[in-house]
Design a protein around this motif. Structure first.
Motif, PDB file in Angstrom:
ATOM      1  N   ALA A  55      22.851 -60.619   6.507  1.00 33.70           N
ATOM      2  CA  ALA A  55      23.332 -61.918   6.042  1.00 33.70           C
ATOM      3  C   ALA A  55      23.051 -62.103   4.556  1.00 33.70           C
ATOM      4  O   ALA A  55      23.879 -62.646   3.820  1.00 33.70           O
ATOM      5  CB  ALA A  55      22.685 -63.038   6.847  1.00 33.70           C
ATOM      6  N   ALA A  56      21.888 -61.659   4.112  1.00 34.64           N
ATOM      7  CA  ALA A  56      21.559 -61.781   2.689  1.00 34.64           C
ATOM      8  C   ALA A  56      22.488 -60.929   1.838  1.00 34.64           C
ATOM      9  O   ALA A  56      22.858 -61.313   0.726  1.00 34.64           O
ATOM     10  CB  ALA A  56      20.104 -61.385   2.458  1.00 34.64           C
ATOM     11  N   LEU A  57      22.875 -59.769   2.369  1.00 39.97           N
ATOM     12  CA  LEU A  57      23.805 -58.904   1.641  1.00 39.97           C
ATOM     13  C   LEU A  57      25.217 -59.472   1.665  1.00 39.97           C
ATOM     14  O   LEU A  57      25.932 -59.419   0.668  1.00 39.97           O
ATOM     15  CB  LEU A  57      23.810 -57.504   2.266  1.00 39.97           C
ATOM     16  CG  LEU A  57      22.589 -56.638   2.010  1.00 39.97           C
ATOM     17  CD1 LEU A  57      22.656 -55.399   2.887  1.00 39.97           C
ATOM     18  CD2 LEU A  57      22.503 -56.246   0.548  1.00 39.97           C
ATOM     19  N   ALA A  58      25.618 -59.996   2.838  1.00 38.55           N
ATOM     20  CA  ALA A  58      26.986 -60.504   2.981  1.00 38.55           C
ATOM     21  C   ALA A  58      27.251 -61.638   2.006  1.00 38.55           C
ATOM     22  O   ALA A  58      28.381 -61.825   1.536  1.00 38.55           O
ATOM     23  CB  ALA A  58      27.220 -60.965   4.412  1.00 38.55           C
ATOM     24  N   ALA A  59      26.190 -62.383   1.681  1.00 38.56           N
ATOM     25  CA  ALA A  59      26.364 -63.492   0.742  1.00 38.56           C
ATOM     26  C   ALA A  59      26.759 -62.994  -0.640  1.00 38.56           C
ATOM     27  O   ALA A  59      27.361 -63.723  -1.428  1.00 38.56           O
ATOM     28  CB  ALA A  59      25.063 -64.297   0.658  1.00 38.56           C
TER      29      ALA A  59
END
Length: 225
Positions: A55-59
Protein backbone atom coordinates in the motif's frame (compact mmCIF):
# COMPACT_ATOMS: atom_id res chain seq x y z
CA UNK A 1 -2.99 -36.96 26.31
CA UNK A 2 -4.89 -33.74 25.73
CA UNK A 3 -5.56 -32.89 22.08
CA UNK A 4 -3.96 -29.50 22.83
CA UNK A 5 -0.68 -31.02 24.00
CA UNK A 6 2.10 -30.24 21.48
CA UNK A 7 3.55 -33.06 19.41
CA UNK A 8 7.12 -32.61 18.12
CA UNK A 9 7.26 -33.34 14.38
CA UNK A 10 10.90 -32.35 13.77
CA UNK A 11 13.76 -31.17 15.97
CA UNK A 12 17.09 -30.04 14.54
CA UNK A 13 20.28 -28.34 15.64
CA UNK A 14 22.07 -26.08 13.16
CA UNK A 15 24.62 -23.29 13.06
CA UNK A 16 22.12 -20.87 14.62
CA UNK A 17 20.87 -23.18 17.37
CA UNK A 18 17.78 -25.34 17.81
CA UNK A 19 14.67 -25.22 15.67
CA UNK A 20 11.54 -27.27 16.36
CA UNK A 21 8.30 -27.89 14.47
CA UNK A 22 5.37 -28.87 16.68
CA UNK A 23 1.73 -29.70 16.02
CA UNK A 24 -0.83 -28.53 18.55
CA UNK A 25 -4.29 -29.70 17.60
CA UNK A 26 -4.79 -28.71 13.97
CA UNK A 27 -2.10 -26.03 13.99
CA UNK A 28 1.69 -26.02 13.63
CA UNK A 29 4.21 -24.04 15.70
CA UNK A 30 7.83 -23.07 15.10
CA UNK A 31 10.10 -22.80 18.14
CA UNK A 32 13.65 -21.44 17.80
CA UNK A 33 16.14 -21.75 20.67
CA UNK A 34 13.24 -22.29 23.05
CA UNK A 35 11.48 -19.12 21.88
CA UNK A 36 8.00 -19.34 20.31
CA UNK A 37 8.19 -17.70 16.88
CA UNK A 38 4.85 -18.21 15.17
CA UNK A 39 2.08 -20.66 14.44
CA UNK A 40 -0.60 -21.30 11.84
CA UNK A 41 -3.57 -20.32 14.04
CA UNK A 42 -4.03 -16.80 12.67
CA UNK A 43 -1.68 -15.13 10.19
CA UNK A 44 -3.45 -11.81 9.76
CA UNK A 45 -0.45 -9.78 10.95
CA UNK A 46 1.95 -11.67 8.65
CA UNK A 47 -0.36 -10.88 5.74
CA UNK A 48 -0.71 -7.26 6.85
CA UNK A 49 3.09 -6.97 6.82
CA UNK A 50 3.01 -7.50 3.05
CA UNK A 51 -0.14 -5.48 2.43
CA UNK A 52 1.15 -2.46 4.36
CA UNK A 53 4.36 -2.41 2.34
CA UNK A 54 2.47 -2.74 -0.93
CA UNK A 55 0.00 0.00 0.00
CA UNK A 56 2.84 2.39 0.79
CA UNK A 57 4.38 1.65 -2.60
CA UNK A 58 1.08 1.86 -4.49
CA UNK A 59 0.64 5.39 -3.21
CA UNK A 60 3.76 6.33 -5.18
CA UNK A 61 2.68 4.62 -8.40
CA UNK A 62 5.33 3.26 -10.76
CA UNK A 63 6.22 -0.16 -12.20
CA UNK A 64 5.24 -3.48 -10.61
CA UNK A 65 7.41 -3.81 -7.50
CA UNK A 66 9.86 -6.44 -6.31
CA UNK A 67 9.71 -7.80 -2.77
CA UNK A 68 12.22 -9.32 -0.37
CA UNK A 69 10.79 -11.18 2.63
CA UNK A 70 13.15 -11.81 5.52
CA UNK A 71 12.07 -15.08 7.14
CA UNK A 72 9.95 -17.87 5.60
CA UNK A 73 8.31 -18.86 8.89
CA UNK A 74 5.05 -20.74 8.42
CA UNK A 75 4.70 -19.23 4.93
CA UNK A 76 1.80 -16.82 5.41
CA UNK A 77 3.67 -13.77 4.09
CA UNK A 78 4.99 -15.61 1.03
CA UNK A 79 1.62 -17.14 0.21
CA UNK A 80 -0.14 -13.80 0.58
CA UNK A 81 2.40 -11.99 -1.57
CA UNK A 82 2.12 -14.61 -4.32
CA UNK A 83 -1.67 -14.21 -4.30
CA UNK A 84 -1.15 -10.58 -5.38
CA UNK A 85 -0.47 -10.54 -9.14
CA UNK A 86 1.08 -7.07 -8.96
CA UNK A 87 4.34 -8.16 -7.32
CA UNK A 88 6.92 -8.54 -10.09
CA UNK A 89 9.40 -10.65 -8.11
CA UNK A 90 9.21 -12.27 -4.64
CA UNK A 91 12.40 -13.40 -2.89
CA UNK A 92 12.45 -15.00 0.55
CA UNK A 93 15.62 -15.25 2.64
CA UNK A 94 15.63 -18.13 5.15
CA UNK A 95 18.76 -19.32 6.95
CA UNK A 96 17.23 -22.43 8.60
CA UNK A 97 17.31 -25.36 6.19
CA UNK A 98 14.81 -27.18 8.40
CA UNK A 99 12.16 -24.52 7.79
CA UNK A 100 12.77 -24.66 4.04
CA UNK A 101 12.40 -28.45 4.15
CA UNK A 102 9.11 -28.23 6.06
CA UNK A 103 7.69 -26.17 3.20
CA UNK A 104 9.03 -28.14 0.25
CA UNK A 105 8.42 -31.64 1.58
CA UNK A 106 6.88 -31.38 5.03
CA UNK A 107 3.79 -30.39 7.01
CA UNK A 108 3.87 -26.71 5.98
CA UNK A 109 3.68 -27.48 2.24
CA UNK A 110 -0.13 -26.95 2.05
CA UNK A 111 0.39 -23.30 3.01
CA UNK A 112 3.16 -22.46 0.58
CA UNK A 113 3.14 -24.98 -2.29
CA UNK A 114 1.27 -22.73 -4.74
CA UNK A 115 3.53 -19.77 -3.90
CA UNK A 116 6.69 -21.86 -4.25
CA UNK A 117 5.52 -23.01 -7.68
CA UNK A 118 4.96 -19.41 -8.78
CA UNK A 119 7.72 -18.41 -11.25
CA UNK A 120 8.02 -15.03 -9.52
CA UNK A 121 9.11 -16.68 -6.25
CA UNK A 122 12.58 -17.74 -5.15
CA UNK A 123 13.89 -19.05 -1.81
CA UNK A 124 17.38 -17.90 -0.85
CA UNK A 125 19.03 -20.21 1.69
CA UNK A 126 21.27 -17.74 3.48
CA UNK A 127 21.49 -15.35 6.40
CA UNK A 128 19.58 -12.12 5.86
CA UNK A 129 22.42 -9.78 6.86
CA UNK A 130 24.77 -11.69 4.56
CA UNK A 131 22.35 -11.29 1.67
CA UNK A 132 21.82 -7.58 2.35
CA UNK A 133 25.59 -7.09 2.42
CA UNK A 134 26.50 -9.14 -0.66
CA UNK A 135 23.63 -8.98 -3.15
CA UNK A 136 23.58 -6.79 -6.24
CA UNK A 137 19.77 -7.02 -6.37
CA UNK A 138 17.55 -4.10 -5.42
CA UNK A 139 14.02 -4.30 -4.05
CA UNK A 140 11.04 -1.98 -3.83
CA UNK A 141 9.90 -3.49 -0.53
CA UNK A 142 11.68 -5.29 2.28
CA UNK A 143 9.42 -7.13 4.76
CA UNK A 144 11.18 -8.50 7.85
CA UNK A 145 9.73 -11.16 10.12
CA UNK A 146 12.66 -13.07 11.59
CA UNK A 147 12.21 -12.27 15.29
CA UNK A 148 9.47 -11.37 17.73
CA UNK A 149 10.49 -7.78 17.11
CA UNK A 150 13.45 -5.41 17.33
CA UNK A 151 13.47 -5.73 21.13
CA UNK A 152 12.98 -9.52 21.27
CA UNK A 153 15.36 -11.36 18.97
CA UNK A 154 15.73 -15.12 18.52
CA UNK A 155 19.54 -15.00 18.63
CA UNK A 156 21.79 -12.27 19.98
CA UNK A 157 23.40 -11.57 16.61
CA UNK A 158 19.97 -10.83 15.09
CA UNK A 159 20.06 -7.57 17.03
CA UNK A 160 22.55 -6.27 14.48
CA UNK A 161 19.76 -6.12 11.90
CA UNK A 162 17.93 -3.43 13.87
CA UNK A 163 21.06 -1.41 14.58
CA UNK A 164 22.23 1.59 12.51
CA UNK A 165 24.61 -0.74 10.65
CA UNK A 166 21.85 -3.24 9.81
CA UNK A 167 19.45 -0.52 8.74
CA UNK A 168 22.14 0.93 6.48
CA UNK A 169 22.25 -2.47 4.77
CA UNK A 170 18.47 -2.40 4.41
CA UNK A 171 18.73 1.00 2.76
CA UNK A 172 21.48 -0.36 0.51
CA UNK A 173 19.12 -2.86 -1.17
CA UNK A 174 16.04 -0.61 -1.34
CA UNK A 175 15.17 1.33 -4.46
CA UNK A 176 14.54 5.08 -3.98
CA UNK A 177 11.07 5.38 -2.50
CA UNK A 178 11.23 1.77 -1.34
CA UNK A 179 9.52 0.59 1.84
CA UNK A 180 10.91 -1.22 4.87
CA UNK A 181 8.28 -3.08 6.93
CA UNK A 182 9.23 -4.83 10.18
CA UNK A 183 6.90 -7.17 12.08
CA UNK A 184 6.90 -6.96 15.88
CA UNK A 185 4.94 -8.47 18.74
CA UNK A 186 4.82 -5.05 20.40
CA UNK A 187 5.55 -1.40 19.53
CA UNK A 188 9.11 -0.14 19.88
CA UNK A 189 9.42 3.65 20.12
CA UNK A 190 13.19 3.24 20.41
CA UNK A 191 13.27 1.39 17.07
CA UNK A 192 11.18 4.11 15.46
CA UNK A 193 13.77 6.64 16.56
CA UNK A 194 16.57 4.43 15.23
CA UNK A 195 14.80 4.29 11.86
CA UNK A 196 14.59 8.08 11.72
CA UNK A 197 18.21 8.48 12.74
CA UNK A 198 19.21 5.98 10.04
CA UNK A 199 17.77 8.31 7.37
CA UNK A 200 14.35 6.73 6.73
CA UNK A 201 11.34 8.96 6.15
CA UNK A 202 7.64 8.49 6.89
CA UNK A 203 8.30 6.30 9.94
CA UNK A 204 5.08 5.02 11.51
CA UNK A 205 3.66 1.99 13.32
CA UNK A 206 0.44 0.16 12.45
CA UNK A 207 -1.36 -2.11 14.93
CA UNK A 208 -3.07 -5.37 13.91
CA UNK A 209 -5.68 -6.95 16.13
CA UNK A 210 -5.06 -10.69 16.45
CA UNK A 211 -6.90 -13.62 18.01
CA UNK A 212 -4.88 -13.71 21.23
CA UNK A 213 -5.95 -10.14 22.09
CA UNK A 214 -2.59 -8.31 22.26
CA UNK A 215 -2.10 -6.42 18.98
CA UNK A 216 0.87 -7.16 16.74
CA UNK A 217 2.47 -4.22 14.98
CA UNK A 218 4.24 -3.40 11.74
CA UNK A 219 6.90 -0.68 11.73
CA UNK A 220 7.00 1.10 8.37
CA UNK A 221 9.69 3.38 6.94
CA UNK A 222 10.47 4.78 3.47
CA UNK A 223 13.80 5.12 1.72
CA UNK A 224 14.01 8.72 0.46
CA UNK A 225 13.52 9.07 -3.29
Amino acid sequence: MSSDAPVILDHRHGPHGEVVLRRRGEHHEIIANGCFLMDTSDGRSERHLVDAAYAALAANGGRPPSLLIGGLGVGFSLAHAAANPHWRHIAVVEREQAIIDWHFSGPLAPISSAALADPRSVILSTDLLTHLRDTDDRYDALCLDIDNGPDWTVTEDNGDLYSPTGLALCRRVLEPGGVLAVWSAKPSPAFEETLRNAGFKGVRTEEIQVARGVPDVVHLAVEPA
